[in-house]
Design a protein around this motif. Structure first.
Motif, short mmCIF file in Angstrom:
data_model
loop_
_atom_site.label_atom_id
_atom_site.label_comp_id
_atom_site.label_asym_id
_atom_site.label_seq_id
_atom_site.Cartn_x
_atom_site.Cartn_y
_atom_site.Cartn_z
N ASN A 192 19.73 -47.07 -28.91
CA ASN A 192 19.07 -47.92 -29.90
C ASN A 192 17.56 -47.95 -29.75
O ASN A 192 16.81 -47.83 -30.72
CB ASN A 192 19.59 -49.36 -29.80
N LEU A 196 14.92 -46.67 -32.60
CA LEU A 196 14.04 -47.61 -33.29
C LEU A 196 12.57 -47.34 -33.00
O LEU A 196 11.71 -47.56 -33.86
CB LEU A 196 14.43 -49.04 -32.94
N LEU A 212 20.70 -46.66 -40.04
CA LEU A 212 21.02 -46.44 -38.63
C LEU A 212 22.52 -46.18 -38.53
O LEU A 212 23.33 -46.95 -39.03
CB LEU A 212 20.61 -47.67 -37.81
N ALA A 229 16.39 -54.10 -34.81
CA ALA A 229 15.58 -53.51 -35.88
C ALA A 229 14.58 -54.54 -36.41
O ALA A 229 13.41 -54.21 -36.66
CB ALA A 229 16.49 -53.00 -37.00
N LEU A 233 10.86 -53.10 -35.63
CA LEU A 233 10.29 -52.34 -36.73
C LEU A 233 9.19 -53.12 -37.43
O LEU A 233 9.26 -54.34 -37.53
CB LEU A 233 11.38 -51.95 -37.73
#
Length: 257
Positions: A192, A196, A212, A229, A233
């Motif tokens: 992950n 990301l 994703l 996320a 992000l």
């Protein structure tokens, strides 16, 4: 150009990409019956499919290719090493086409560029698919993000990207040690945090839709991925972020030109 991740995970992977009258499947790890049901759920008739393009030969990506190719007269595109490695599992196909990794080819309205990824298969690839106005990147089943991957995905407006496992869940989970080592290797699957981090760099460039995908049922959790996320992000960039599911098709997403 539009696309939908019809399902993603260790039980099967398939993505629909369409532009004009061209409808491609990227991989098909589902039975014919299951694929038809998922296509119908997004109002697509299987008789309108154009071709199948293949990333690599693992069962969760190819086990339904042969039956769908034969039933709907679909040509199958893969590189030579993947065709050979998948032959026993896939069986006879309607038409077999070979592409070279790194060599672009065209199927009707769509231009496809296969690029090398890092996975423990014969010659695995990701794809950049374009209709000449916008581009979709497809990159799952890679243990690392290479400079080549960065180069090819930097201009994509939409991206299907692996977020396979949470490092802590994998390390503390039930997998035997050799399997954990395989997943963590540079020829394994993308964690992950690595996924990301890479996606964040692309959002600062052109990316506007991110899916994703290929989440592990044992070593990951969709809610965890969504939370990470949101935390990692950039915000306020007009980017849509989705998490692909294993058991049903995702939404049909329009790619901005």
């Amino acid at each position: 150009m539009r696309f939908s991740v019809l399902g993603s995970g260790s039980k099967g992977n398939c993505t629909l990409v369409e532009a004009g009258t061209t409808r491609l499947l990227i991989d098909n790890g589902f039975s014919g019956k299951e694929l038809i049901a998922r296509l119908h759920s997004i109002d697509v008739r299987p008789e309108t499919l154009t071709a199948i393009v293949v990333t690599h030969e693992h069962d969760d990506h190819v086990k339904g290719i042969g039956v769908v190719s034969r039933r709907f007269n679909l040509p199958v595109y893969a590189n030579a090493a993947t065709h050979r490695a998948a032959e026993q599992r896939v069986g006879q196909v309607r038409e077999r086409h070979e592409f070279g990794t790194g060599e672009s080819f065209t199927i009707n309205d769509l231009h496809i560029h296969p690029f090398a990824v890092s996975h423990d298969t014969a010659d695995p690839v990701g794809f950049v698919v374009s209709d000449g106005r916008s581009a979709l990147g497809y990159c799952t089943d890679t243990g690392t993000i290479t400079r080549l991957i960065r180069h090819h995905l930097r201009n994509c407006r939409a991206l299907v990207l692996e977020a396979n496992h949470d490092l802590q869940m994998l390390q503390q989970g039930p997998y035997p040690f050799p399997l954990k080592q395989r997943v963590l290797s540079i020829q394994g699957h993308l964690a992950n945090n690595d996924s990301l981090e890479f996606a964040g760099c692309l959002i600062n460039e052109r990316l506007r839709a991110l899916v994703l995908a290929h989440l592990s049922e044992i070593n990951n959790d969709p809610n965890l991925v969504r939370a990470e996320a949101r935390r990692r992000l950039p915000t306020g960039e007009g980017v849509q972020v989705f998490v692909a599911e294993q058991w049903r098709a995702g939404p049909v997403l329009e790619i901005e030109p």
